[in-house]
Design a protein around this motif. Sequence first.
Motif, PDB file in Angstrom:
ATOM      1  N   GLU A 235      43.722  46.035  27.465  1.00 25.14           N
ATOM      2  CA  GLU A 235      44.684  45.301  28.289  1.00 25.14           C
ATOM      3  C   GLU A 235      44.400  45.441  29.778  1.00 25.14           C
ATOM      4  OE1 GLU A 235      47.583  42.702  29.226  1.00 25.14           O
ATOM      5  OE2 GLU A 235      46.750  43.152  27.238  1.00 25.14           O
ATOM      6  N   HIS A 238      41.421  43.412  30.680  1.00 21.61           N
ATOM      7  CA  HIS A 238      41.772  41.994  30.591  1.00 21.61           C
ATOM      8  C   HIS A 238      42.513  41.536  31.849  1.00 21.61           C
ATOM      9  CE1 HIS A 238      42.991  38.179  28.852  1.00 21.61           C
ATOM     10  NE2 HIS A 238      44.251  38.467  29.146  1.00 21.61           N
ATOM     11  N   GLN A 239      43.415  42.363  32.350  1.00 22.16           N
ATOM     12  CA  GLN A 239      44.158  42.027  33.562  1.00 22.16           C
ATOM     13  C   GLN A 239      43.235  41.960  34.778  1.00 22.16           C
ATOM     14  OE1 GLN A 239      47.265  41.004  33.825  1.00 22.16           O
ATOM     15  NE2 GLN A 239      47.537  41.205  31.599  1.00 22.16           N
ATOM     16  N   LYS A 240      42.286  42.880  34.863  1.00 19.44           N
ATOM     17  CA  LYS A 240      41.339  42.855  35.976  1.00 19.44           C
ATOM     18  C   LYS A 240      40.511  41.580  35.969  1.00 19.44           C
ATOM     19  CE  LYS A 240      40.591  47.787  36.880  1.00 19.44           C
ATOM     20  NZ  LYS A 240      39.570  48.861  36.970  1.00 19.44           N
ATOM     21  N   CYS A 242      41.328  38.723  34.637  1.00 14.83           N
ATOM     22  CA  CYS A 242      42.225  37.610  34.993  1.00 14.83           C
ATOM     23  C   CYS A 242      42.412  37.519  36.504  1.00 14.83           C
ATOM     24  CB  CYS A 242      43.578  37.773  34.308  1.00 14.83           C
ATOM     25  SG  CYS A 242      43.542  37.440  32.535  1.00 14.83           S
ATOM     26  N   ARG A 243      42.616  38.674  37.171  1.00 14.64           N
ATOM     27  CA  ARG A 243      42.763  38.661  38.640  1.00 14.64           C
ATOM     28  C   ARG A 243      41.488  38.166  39.306  1.00 14.64           C
ATOM     29  NH1 ARG A 243      46.802  40.067  36.616  1.00 14.64           N
ATOM     30  NH2 ARG A 243      46.837  37.798  36.500  1.00 14.64           N
ATOM     31  N   TYR A 244      40.358  38.600  38.782  1.00 12.71           N
ATOM     32  CA  TYR A 244      39.065  38.166  39.331  1.00 12.71           C
ATOM     33  C   TYR A 244      38.930  36.645  39.213  1.00 12.71           C
ATOM     34  CZ  TYR A 244      34.045  37.083  38.971  1.00 12.71           C
ATOM     35  OH  TYR A 244      32.808  36.507  39.098  1.00 12.71           O
ATOM     36  N   GLU A 245      39.218  36.099  38.047  1.00 13.12           N
ATOM     37  CA  GLU A 245      39.074  34.665  37.830  1.00 13.12           C
ATOM     38  C   GLU A 245      40.075  33.869  38.661  1.00 13.12           C
ATOM     39  OE1 GLU A 245      39.397  34.418  33.598  1.00 13.12           O
ATOM     40  OE2 GLU A 245      37.258  34.856  33.281  1.00 13.12           O
ATOM     41  N   GLU A 246      41.301  34.385  38.802  1.00 14.88           N
ATOM     42  CA  GLU A 246      42.291  33.713  39.645  1.00 14.88           C
ATOM     43  C   GLU A 246      41.850  33.696  41.099  1.00 14.88           C
ATOM     44  OE1 GLU A 246      45.907  35.823  39.006  1.00 14.88           O
ATOM     45  OE2 GLU A 246      46.171  35.090  36.945  1.00 14.88           O
ATOM     46  N   LYS A 262      30.606  35.384  29.692  1.00 13.23           N
ATOM     47  CA  LYS A 262      31.415  36.601  29.581  1.00 13.23           C
ATOM     48  C   LYS A 262      31.304  37.137  28.154  1.00 13.23           C
ATOM     49  CE  LYS A 262      35.791  35.916  29.943  1.00 13.23           C
ATOM     50  NZ  LYS A 262      37.128  35.612  30.506  1.00 13.23           N
TER      51      LYS A 262
END
Length: 282
Positions: A235, A238-240, A242-246, A262
């Motif tokens: 988790e 996964h959050q890291k 997501c922040r990178y992609e955002e 990926k």
Amino acid sequence: VYACTSAESVRCFLDSHKIDLMLIDEGFTHEERENFHAEQGFVLTKDICKDLGEEEVEIFKYQSADAILAEVIDTYLRKSNVTILKKVKKQSKKMIAVYSPIHRIGKTAFAFAMGKELAEQQKTLYLNLEGYSAFVEEGKNLGELLYYVRQEPECLGTRLCMMIKKQDALDYVVPIQMMNDLKEISVNEWKNLLQRILEESIYENLVLDLGDCVDDVFEILRLCDWVYMPVLDDEISHQKVCRYEECIMRIGYGDILQKTSKFIAVEDMEEYARKLVREERV
């Protein structure tokens, strides 16, 4: 290149040729060496040469042939504006980045193994652009190559060949050892160097092992043809990601995601990299 085994054979050679660069043992006296009329003389020594001429350069003989050649070329470049190596025409050229916002994930093992596998088929250069590289070696490093490119832009190919280290078929340059030195290099300097390596050197593949200390890492990723991004299946990771992609989408670098592959990191990252290359997925 001519190999002579006696002073007489050198004199016979001089009857019909001139000597540009001469490597000669210190067993020949300075007077004998002067009679050979070389444009540049290099004296191979065991220690300090006691009768070195004003224009001669001494080179320690008990080192690798590559190291001796590097000293010869370095002296030649400092005294001449001539470019030794010519540009090579290549059928294809590719820049591949390995990068991840997740750390301690086997990224370097993956990148280096991919480079070694690619090098079995095409000339490949691996460059480590991490703040703390696992490669700790003596010799001229990537920072010095950048310096030479600034000072002698026409000699990139020659300077690069002098710095190359090898592991199996793969070529690499010793990374910059100090993180602060790495941070001081601008993204434009990196872009200029990387593009010129692909355009002007013998290499068809350039594999970049990228870390976050590089100035404007997104610009480097945009420059690449493909990006491999290992991640973890938990988790927090996964959050890291997501922040990178955002972040990438928000600042206008969404095109990087379109060329990013990926994948979940596996136990044997080296074998996974080799498998990708063998299956022609690189």
